[in-house]
Design a protein around this motif. Structure first.
Motif, PDB file in Angstrom:
ATOM      1  N   GLY A 204      39.465  62.196  32.988  1.00 27.88           N
ATOM      2  CA  GLY A 204      39.677  60.989  32.214  1.00 27.88           C
ATOM      3  C   GLY A 204      38.487  60.061  32.326  1.00 27.88           C
ATOM      4  N   GLY A 205      38.517  59.048  31.511  1.00 28.91           N
ATOM      5  CA  GLY A 205      37.612  57.927  31.691  1.00 28.91           C
ATOM      6  C   GLY A 205      38.379  56.832  32.410  1.00 28.91           C
ATOM      7  N   LEU A 206      37.988  55.623  32.203  1.00 27.88           N
ATOM      8  CA  LEU A 206      38.732  54.488  32.744  1.00 27.88           C
ATOM      9  C   LEU A 206      40.102  54.444  32.081  1.00 27.88           C
ATOM     10  N   LEU A 207      41.146  54.343  32.890  1.00 29.36           N
ATOM     11  CA  LEU A 207      42.509  54.340  32.367  1.00 29.36           C
ATOM     12  C   LEU A 207      43.061  52.919  32.356  1.00 29.36           C
ATOM     13  N   ARG A 208      43.881  52.638  31.377  1.00 24.08           N
ATOM     14  CA  ARG A 208      44.457  51.297  31.221  1.00 24.08           C
ATOM     15  C   ARG A 208      45.966  51.348  31.393  1.00 24.08           C
ATOM     16  N   THR A 209      46.449  50.887  32.521  1.00 27.20           N
ATOM     17  CA  THR A 209      45.760  50.403  33.698  1.00 27.20           C
ATOM     18  C   THR A 209      46.446  51.025  34.903  1.00 27.20           C
ATOM     19  N   THR A 210      45.690  51.321  35.940  1.00 30.10           N
ATOM     20  CA  THR A 210      46.248  51.822  37.194  1.00 30.10           C
ATOM     21  C   THR A 210      45.872  50.861  38.315  1.00 30.10           C
ATOM     22  N   ASP A 211      46.394  51.114  39.512  1.00 28.72           N
ATOM     23  CA  ASP A 211      46.018  50.276  40.651  1.00 28.72           C
ATOM     24  C   ASP A 211      44.511  50.340  40.885  1.00 28.72           C
ATOM     25  N   ALA A 212      43.947  51.540  40.715  1.00 31.44           N
ATOM     26  CA  ALA A 212      42.511  51.695  40.966  1.00 31.44           C
ATOM     27  C   ALA A 212      41.660  50.955  39.950  1.00 31.44           C
ATOM     28  N   SER A 213      42.160  50.820  38.715  1.00 30.68           N
ATOM     29  CA  SER A 213      41.369  50.146  37.677  1.00 30.68           C
ATOM     30  C   SER A 213      41.775  48.689  37.473  1.00 30.68           C
ATOM     31  N   ALA A 214      42.663  48.183  38.330  1.00 30.99           N
ATOM     32  CA  ALA A 214      43.144  46.804  38.168  1.00 30.99           C
ATOM     33  C   ALA A 214      42.035  45.786  38.332  1.00 30.99           C
ATOM     34  N   ALA A 215      40.980  46.150  39.088  1.00 29.77           N
ATOM     35  CA  ALA A 215      39.882  45.212  39.308  1.00 29.77           C
ATOM     36  C   ALA A 215      38.878  45.200  38.158  1.00 29.77           C
ATOM     37  N   THR A 216      39.062  46.076  37.193  1.00 25.94           N
ATOM     38  CA  THR A 216      38.122  46.162  36.070  1.00 25.94           C
ATOM     39  C   THR A 216      38.330  44.981  35.127  1.00 25.94           C
ATOM     40  N   PRO A 217      37.266  44.244  34.790  1.00 25.90           N
ATOM     41  CA  PRO A 217      37.421  43.106  33.876  1.00 25.90           C
ATOM     42  C   PRO A 217      37.894  43.536  32.487  1.00 25.90           C
ATOM     43  N   ALA A 218      38.622  42.662  31.823  1.00 26.10           N
ATOM     44  CA  ALA A 218      39.160  42.967  30.496  1.00 26.10           C
ATOM     45  C   ALA A 218      38.054  43.288  29.507  1.00 26.10           C
ATOM     46  N   GLU A 219      36.904  42.623  29.637  1.00 28.69           N
ATOM     47  CA  GLU A 219      35.828  42.870  28.681  1.00 28.69           C
ATOM     48  C   GLU A 219      35.264  44.284  28.800  1.00 28.69           C
ATOM     49  N   VAL A 220      35.371  44.880  29.990  1.00 30.45           N
ATOM     50  CA  VAL A 220      34.922  46.261  30.153  1.00 30.45           C
ATOM     51  C   VAL A 220      35.865  47.204  29.421  1.00 30.45           C
TER      52      VAL A 220
END
Length: 268
Positions: A204-220
């Protein structure tokens, strides 16, 4: 039979239906792992939900499917704990694990600003990720191999990433170890194929949203979505659907492959 025709194999083990499989999902209680566990359970499979620290989440998920789900704690970096998990699962369900999803991601957060750049990357960071993303999957495979070989059937699905084709963020340690896991996916496929065991990867790429990707900014997330043909970020449930494909009978002729599930962001 003419001289140029190869004889057919003496026997061919039919692929098991999902409802007849016993599936181990490492890191199966939260995020992508929970989506994968749920997808298999909804398809009728029996599922071992592995967790390390997420006892409550694992218990709650297992409670929704009391006849077909079992939560077991184990640190996937410990081969002895994995062997004990496989034994406990076999005793509980009366069958050996047929299907392994190497999903667990140990102590990692998808926050590009917090990751080490090229001049900062340490041996300790690389070693930590190697332990969780290469050594642990190998140990999990070795824990379930005896049962798969005895049955003449097995499905191993490793979770990868599209980042080594499209390295837009400096997850150097994570990306390097997932690339190594893809290499092992292909060599293990050749090694285990004669035993009726298929080995594949879903990236996968970045998934929306998991615990691991929770820190990813919305603009990303928005930037990634704008670059995909689907104009959206892939969900954990969508990636879980692809995992089910590799476990289902329809993929019985597929092994050693890496399927990228990211809305078309990365080609090939």
């Amino acid at each position: 039979m003419n001289a140029t025709t190869s004889p057919a194999p003496a026997s061919t083990t039919a692929a098991l239906q999902l409802k007849d499989q016993l599936v181990l999902v490492t890191g199966g209680a939260r995020g992508l792992g929970a989506a994968i566990s749920t997808a298999f359970l909804e398809a009728g499979a029996r599922v071992v939900i592995n967790y390390r620290n997420s006892a409550q989440a694992a218990a709650q998920l297992a409670a929704r499917y009391p006849e077909r789900a079992l939560a077991i704690q184990a640190d996937v970096r410990d081969p002895e704990q994995l062997a004990a998990l496989a034994a406990a699962a076999g005793a509980h369900f009366g069958q050996q694990i047929t299907t392994l999803i190497n999903n667990a991601l140990v102590d990692f957060s998808f926050n590009g600003e917090a990751r080490s750049k090229a001049d900062e990357l340490s041996a300790e960071e690389l070693s930590a990720q190697f332990a969780g993303s290469v050594l642990a999957p190998v140990a999990a495979i070795q824990a379930v191999l005896p049962g798969m070989r005895a049955a003449g059937f097995g499905r191993i699905i490793n979770i990868g990433t599209n980042l080594f084709q499209h390295p837009v963020v400096p997850y150097h340690d994570y990306t390097a170890t997932k690339a190594a896991l893809l290499s092992l996916t292909r060599t293990f496929a050749d090694d285990l194929g004669p035993s009726g065991i298929n080995v594949n990867m879903v990236s996968g790429g970045l998934l929306r949203t998991t615990d691991a990707s929770a820190a990813t900014p919305a603009e990303v997330f928005d930037l990634i979505a704008s670059g995909t043909p689907l104009r959206r970020v892939t969900t954990p449930e969508e990636l879980a659907d692809a995992v089910l494909f590799f476990a289902a009978p329809g993929s019985r002729g597929v092994t050693g492959q890496n399927l990228i599930v990211d809305g078309g962001l990365v080609k090939g």
